[in-house]
Motif scaffolding. Sequence first.
Motif, PDB file in Angstrom:
ATOM      1  N   VAL A   1      12.300  -0.540  -2.146  1.00 38.25           N
ATOM      2  CA  VAL A   1      11.158  -1.072  -2.868  1.00 38.25           C
ATOM      3  C   VAL A   1      10.347  -1.876  -1.859  1.00 38.25           C
ATOM      4  O   VAL A   1      10.891  -2.710  -1.142  1.00 38.25           O
ATOM      5  N   ILE A   2       9.040  -1.618  -1.792  1.00 38.79           N
ATOM      6  CA  ILE A   2       8.179  -2.299  -0.829  1.00 38.79           C
ATOM      7  C   ILE A   2       7.272  -3.257  -1.570  1.00 38.79           C
ATOM      8  O   ILE A   2       6.617  -2.872  -2.543  1.00 38.79           O
ATOM      9  N   THR A   3       7.235  -4.505  -1.112  1.00 42.35           N
ATOM     10  CA  THR A   3       6.308  -5.478  -1.673  1.00 42.35           C
ATOM     11  C   THR A   3       5.412  -5.987  -0.552  1.00 42.35           C
ATOM     12  O   THR A   3       5.730  -5.872   0.626  1.00 42.35           O
ATOM     13  N   SER A   4       4.303  -6.568  -0.953  1.00 43.50           N
ATOM     14  CA  SER A   4       3.319  -7.052   0.001  1.00 43.50           C
ATOM     15  C   SER A   4       2.855  -8.436  -0.416  1.00 43.50           C
ATOM     16  O   SER A   4       2.797  -8.746  -1.610  1.00 43.50           O
ATOM     17  N   SER A   5       2.506  -9.259   0.575  1.00 41.31           N
ATOM     18  CA  SER A   5       1.974 -10.581   0.254  1.00 41.31           C
ATOM     19  C   SER A   5       0.516 -10.490  -0.191  1.00 41.31           C
ATOM     20  O   SER A   5      -0.012 -11.403  -0.807  1.00 41.31           O
ATOM     21  N   ASP A   6      -0.127  -9.375   0.104  1.00 43.73           N
ATOM     22  CA  ASP A   6      -1.509  -9.147  -0.305  1.00 43.73           C
ATOM     23  C   ASP A   6      -1.527  -8.782  -1.786  1.00 43.73           C
ATOM     24  O   ASP A   6      -0.704  -7.999  -2.254  1.00 43.73           O
TER      25      ASP A   6
ATOM     26  N   ASN B   1      -0.720  -9.526   6.720  1.00 41.87           N
ATOM     27  CA  ASN B   1       0.047  -9.186   5.539  1.00 41.87           C
ATOM     28  C   ASN B   1       1.534  -9.236   5.864  1.00 41.87           C
ATOM     29  O   ASN B   1       1.950  -8.847   6.945  1.00 41.87           O
ATOM     30  N   CYS B   2       2.313  -9.704   4.932  1.00 40.43           N
ATOM     31  CA  CYS B   2       3.769  -9.728   5.085  1.00 40.43           C
ATOM     32  C   CYS B   2       4.360  -8.623   4.210  1.00 40.43           C
ATOM     33  O   CYS B   2       4.150  -8.609   2.999  1.00 40.43           O
ATOM     34  N   TRP B   3       5.057  -7.699   4.855  1.00 40.42           N
ATOM     35  CA  TRP B   3       5.707  -6.604   4.144  1.00 40.42           C
ATOM     36  C   TRP B   3       7.177  -6.940   3.930  1.00 40.42           C
ATOM     37  O   TRP B   3       7.824  -7.490   4.813  1.00 40.42           O
TER      38      TRP B   3
ATOM     39  N   CYS C   1       0.790  -8.276 -13.592  1.00 37.71           N
ATOM     40  CA  CYS C   1       1.713  -7.333 -12.987  1.00 37.71           C
ATOM     41  C   CYS C   1       1.482  -7.338 -11.486  1.00 37.71           C
ATOM     42  O   CYS C   1       0.466  -7.814 -10.998  1.00 37.71           O
ATOM     43  N   ILE C   2       2.469  -6.832 -10.761  1.00 36.39           N
ATOM     44  CA  ILE C   2       2.341  -6.706  -9.319  1.00 36.39           C
ATOM     45  C   ILE C   2       2.523  -5.243  -8.957  1.00 36.39           C
ATOM     46  O   ILE C   2       3.175  -4.483  -9.670  1.00 36.39           O
ATOM     47  N   GLU C   3       1.926  -4.873  -7.843  1.00 34.54           N
ATOM     48  CA  GLU C   3       2.036  -3.500  -7.378  1.00 34.54           C
ATOM     49  C   GLU C   3       3.087  -3.435  -6.275  1.00 34.54           C
ATOM     50  O   GLU C   3       3.063  -4.230  -5.342  1.00 34.54           O
ATOM     51  N   ILE C   4       4.012  -2.504  -6.425  1.00 29.37           N
ATOM     52  CA  ILE C   4       5.043  -2.289  -5.416  1.00 29.37           C
ATOM     53  C   ILE C   4       4.977  -0.831  -4.988  1.00 29.37           C
ATOM     54  O   ILE C   4       4.332  -0.007  -5.633  1.00 29.37           O
ATOM     55  N   GLY C   5       5.655  -0.534  -3.898  1.00 29.12           N
ATOM     56  CA  GLY C   5       5.763   0.839  -3.432  1.00 29.12           C
ATOM     57  C   GLY C   5       7.201   1.311  -3.547  1.00 29.12           C
ATOM     58  O   GLY C   5       8.136   0.552  -3.312  1.00 29.12           O
TER      59      GLY C   5
END
Length: 156
Positions: free
Chosen positions: A114-119, A73-75, A15-19
């Motif tokens: 929805v916010i994703t991160s490359s980290d 980090n890429c947002w 799974c991935i974590e998003i904001g």
Amino acid sequence: MKSKKLFLDFEDEECIEIGLMRLASNLPHPEVFFHLNNANIFNLKRSFDIVFEGVYNDYHFACYEAYDKSNKNCWRLISNKSIVTHKKKEQTLLFEDEEDVKFLLNDHHDVDYVITSSDSFADFSVILLPEKLFFPIQEFNLSADTELYQIIQYYE
């Protein structure tokens, strides 16, 4: 005697974590990102739209990206609600579930972005939100079987 190698297996619960980002007031996209860019050291810029292809319609979701040099980090902020809908063909069935507006998160119509991160371990607390314009960012886990997970993986 040979030593036994141990491997970590994350495929069972991938799974991935998003904001999830909610606006406190109704603002247009450019004004939202003007305030976000003024509050943070990185600048969010419009990138290519994320396109969801349906049977009757194609839905475009606005996407903004920024690279944070301090965190390396890429947002990516993606609008939850489609901004443009292109009709491919006319609906002929009465109870078809494709509408003129689509949400990436169908159960969360109150979410604006929805916010994703490359980290791999995203820390959404480093994003400074202007006062009285945003609610706190809610962390959310997406499992691999969701449609949004597949879309995010495709566009990375």
